[in-house]
Scaffold this active site. Sequence first.
Site, short mmCIF file in Angstrom:
data_model
loop_
_atom_site.label_atom_id
_atom_site.label_comp_id
_atom_site.label_asym_id
_atom_site.label_seq_id
_atom_site.Cartn_x
_atom_site.Cartn_y
_atom_site.Cartn_z
N GLY A 120 39.41 35.98 53.59
CA GLY A 120 38.34 35.00 53.62
C GLY A 120 38.34 34.10 54.85
N LYS A 141 39.81 43.92 41.09
CA LYS A 141 41.03 43.12 41.23
C LYS A 141 41.48 42.52 39.91
CE LYS A 141 39.93 41.43 45.92
NZ LYS A 141 40.96 42.03 46.76
N ASP A 157 34.43 45.01 50.21
CA ASP A 157 34.18 44.09 49.09
C ASP A 157 32.68 43.98 48.85
OD1 ASP A 157 36.85 43.50 48.88
OD2 ASP A 157 36.65 41.37 49.35
N SER A 171 35.20 39.60 53.23
CA SER A 171 34.06 38.75 53.57
C SER A 171 33.40 39.18 54.88
CB SER A 171 34.54 37.31 53.69
OG SER A 171 35.50 37.03 52.67
#
Lengths: 300, 200
Positions: A161, A89, A32, A244
């Site tokens: 996350g 996304k 990400d 993350s």
Amino acid sequence: MTEPTQNTATETGTYRVKRGLADMLKGGVIMDVVTPEQAKIAEDAGAVAVMALERVPADIRRDGGVARMSDPAMIQGIQAAVSIPVMAKVRIGHFAEAQILTALDVDYIDESEVLTPADEAHHVDKWRFTVPFVCGATNLGEALRRISEGACMIRSKGEAGTGNIVEAVRHLRSILGDIHKLTVADSAELYGWAKELRAPVGLVQEVAETGRLPVPLFCAGGIATPADTSLVMQLGAEAVFVGSGIFKSDDPASRAKAIVEATTHYDDPAILAKVSTGLGAAMPGLEMGSLETHLADRGW
Amino acid sequence: MPPRRIGVLGLQGAAVEHRDAVERLGHVAVDVRRPAHLAGIEGLIIPGGESTTISMLLESSGLFDPVAGLFAEGMAGFGTCAGMILMSARILDGRDDQRCFGVIDLAVRRNAFGRQSESFEADLEIPALAESELGSEPFRAVFIRAPYVEAVGDDVEVLARVRGPGGDPHPVLCRSGDHLVAAFHPELTPDLRLHRLWLG
């Protein structure tokens, strides 16, 4: 030497072409990233692809509110910065966002529970798209429903996350455990399995015969360390998504590289010990009991 | 023919499909991720994947130099997509720090057809297959964010071409000595003829 002749017709957007890119990402790490600079760090560290988004899941979780598809300018900035595939996304069921990402020429679309769902009953009909889709799943039935809708790659959802691997492990074990059960089931039992899994019987029969999902199975949601990567690869994931876990850690460049090496050498503890050394602090983690929202519950 | 021991570079990418193909043809496939895995192999397949990633992992795993050494001693190589890039002499549109083995005299352009939306499949006429008595039917070739060849050296035989985005034909299947390279993915289709051609 005979001079070879030219081919004529070429076909784009076929299932084999869409599925093929997932095969090429196997054994790799998809990271990400929220800026072109992060995308460069990811590529430099050996990422096989980047997921372009405005906020990593840890920040989406902290900020609350509705999380949507990213700003096209942000996605284009990342496409311009790297030469590896760029994914983005869309909200569950938001086929208009998927049409926009198609127009932006992204390489893969993630119909993701990390964003706020747009449709409470339907996922995107992914057969209508020439861009391949990846979808999350917590169990085998969910995975097969997404595949029946045209997903070319499945990722176990985990709990994005959190930096906590426990949910990813639960989902992988559930998917792979049920696949194993199908392989030893009597053919007459597969109809009951299809009903129980709420999945097409043809796909259930295929899994029973091959002992694997018809598309690659990757792992997402909670990977924070090289050891986490090794754990899920040993359990049977074919590649990993790290959200993350990289850019919320002390030293993203070193951690990214360590996770890439850990994905390749997941079964070699000596290499894992070496790459795990001196990475600084991992992202702060969250206990499942402390969460207000369980993202993995989104999707049907 | 006695079974041969064939290495398949397994650092990243579609390695398992190549191992399956090798085993279906009656040979022994070895997953190569560390230098010790190179022992006794008679040929090496470098699969498709992300060439920048594989190139980096070749360095960090300590495999680059021993593999280059085996190639120098005459080991045969079969490279598909990223593998073709890594076996070629020159990479265009790669990363500055990307190294390649240079065992086949080609200049290869990375992602030459464009992004995934331009990935395609097509029937290729490959006369070399018929010449090796492997049948004359076309080969269904799957190109994923594929490279193509911009320039070939004198000792390289071009076995198939396709038109690039500019309309010009570019080589996508080349042979030189015991080395075979394809811009596409024969490991993604059940057709084993190119593996047979390389294994001889």
